[in-house]
Design an enzyme around this catalytic site. Structure first.
Site, PDB file in Angstrom:
ATOM      1  N   LYS A  71     -13.207 -39.984 -31.016  1.00 21.86           N
ATOM      2  CA  LYS A  71     -14.310 -39.843 -31.979  1.00 21.86           C
ATOM      3  C   LYS A  71     -14.899 -38.423 -32.047  1.00 21.86           C
ATOM      4  O   LYS A  71     -15.368 -38.006 -33.093  1.00 21.86           O
ATOM      5  CB  LYS A  71     -15.432 -40.842 -31.647  1.00 21.86           C
ATOM      6  CG  LYS A  71     -15.075 -42.274 -31.980  1.00 21.86           C
ATOM      7  CD  LYS A  71     -16.092 -43.247 -31.408  1.00 21.86           C
ATOM      8  CE  LYS A  71     -17.010 -43.764 -32.455  1.00 21.86           C
ATOM      9  NZ  LYS A  71     -17.842 -44.887 -31.985  1.00 21.86           N
ATOM     10  N   ASP A 107     -21.871 -45.623 -37.513  1.00 21.04           N
ATOM     11  CA  ASP A 107     -22.489 -46.394 -36.415  1.00 21.04           C
ATOM     12  C   ASP A 107     -24.005 -46.544 -36.599  1.00 21.04           C
ATOM     13  O   ASP A 107     -24.558 -47.626 -36.405  1.00 21.04           O
ATOM     14  CB  ASP A 107     -22.225 -45.709 -35.067  1.00 21.04           C
ATOM     15  CG  ASP A 107     -20.836 -46.019 -34.532  1.00 21.04           C
ATOM     16  OD1 ASP A 107     -20.239 -47.031 -34.968  1.00 21.04           O
ATOM     17  OD2 ASP A 107     -20.340 -45.254 -33.690  1.00 21.04           O
TER      18      ASP A 107
END
Ligand code: NAP
Length: 286
Positions: A71, A107
């Site tokens: 990520k 997120d």
């Protein structure tokens, strides 16, 4: 699902990737809307990440999710990164726009959407336990929503670093750091509207773990645990026993996926369908 010559490919890059719930969730959404897409897992070793990113361009893959451990490192291989992904230093969604790869992080939006779907508008003071990748995403989303954000972390320096960044973004009175134990944390929790656990404490197979003493959780507090395996963590169980409202991280998992899905397809995500597909697997697994 009928794969034809015109089917567009979506997927997830991870290492490991076989545990990912995203293929089931996204393919359920694709089927429900009758879209000409398919979503597949890609097991990408760290040393192959750059080649895999070039593969998105070469194979005209429409987009991918990105999970552990890629990520952060994927950012340098992309053409463009959103302001939100840049400030949290993490990308979980790549969109292929005619060969130009844009990185986003869904997120924080996934967290906020899932919390607001259950509790309505989130505001006031929030205590976040943890200062890792998910804490950053959640903290900035809460900052954007106007919340005051207190960061409590085992490694205090990391809590300080995140609180400083939040102060710079949202104002000096909007954030501070405290240690994970002690009176300061107790005081902050007593005055809080929401407590969010972003540490991995309590996660399977160490599901007897709890990040703070349950005595700190009173009936007026809302508790959101990002851990979703087990489906009811010890923190959530103890919070409910104390009369608090509590939820685990399955909602965030589904809503972050829904935001990614909308970015790739331009369609409203069928959130209920996605939730059912994931709950079905989780209940069989646990
Ligand atoms: P991360 O970047 O590795 O951060 C881990 C955090 O947990 C750090 O703040 C770390 O503190 C703390 N921690 C770890 N072990 C601890 C312990 N024994 N006692 C106290 N603190 C401890 O991980 P992450 O990506 O933020 O993920 C954290 C959790 O959130 C995982 O369980 C993950 O599955 C979950 N998550 C859920 C979703 C969702 O969609 N629901 C999304 C993302 C993450 P130090 O700084 O002191 O090491």
């Amino acid at each position: 699902m009928n794969i034809t010559g015109s089917t567009r490919v979506l997927g997830v890059f991870g290492h490991p990737v076989s545990h990912s719930l995203s293929p089931v969730m996204h393919n359920a959404a694709i089927r429900a809307l009758g879209l000409d897409f398919v979503y597949v897992p890609f097991h990408v070793l760290p040393e192959n990440l750059e080649k895999a990113v070039n593969g998105i361009r070469a194979l005209d893959i429409a987009g991918v999710n990105v999970t552990i451990p890629h990520k952060e490192r994927i950012i340098k291989f992309l053409d463009e990164v959103s302001e939100n992904a840049r400030r949290i230093g993490s990308v979980n969604t790549v969109i292929n726009e005619r060969g130009r790869l844009r990185g986003e992080s869904t997120d924080g939006a996934g967290f906020l959407r899932s919390a607001e779907a259950v509790w309505g508008k989130i505001g006031g003071k929030v205590v976040i336990l943890g200062a890792g990748g998910s804490a950053k995403a959640v903290a900035y989303a809460l900052g954007d929503a106007g919340c005051e954000v207190v960061i409590a972390n085992r490694t205090f320096d990391r809590a300080m670093e995140l609180a400083q960044a939040l102060k710079a973004a949202f104002g000096a009175d909007k954030s501070r750091a405290v240690g994970l134990g002690g009176d300061d944390l107790e005081r902050e929790i007593r005055g809080a509207d929401l407590l969010v656990n972003t540490t991995s404490v309590g996660m399977h197979p160490h599901s007897d773990g709890i990040p703070i003493s349950p005595e700190l959780i009173g009936a007026g507090l809302k508790v959101y645990d990002l851990v979703y395996n087990p489906l009811e963590t010890r923190l959530v169980r103890e919070a409910r026993a104390n009369g608090a409202e509590a939820m685990t991280g399955l909602g965030m998992l589904i809503h972050q996926g829904a935001v990614s899905f909308e970015m790739w397809t331009g369609q409203n995500a069928p959130v209920e369908v996605m939730a059912k597909s994931v709950e079905h697997i989780m209940s069989g697994e646990l």
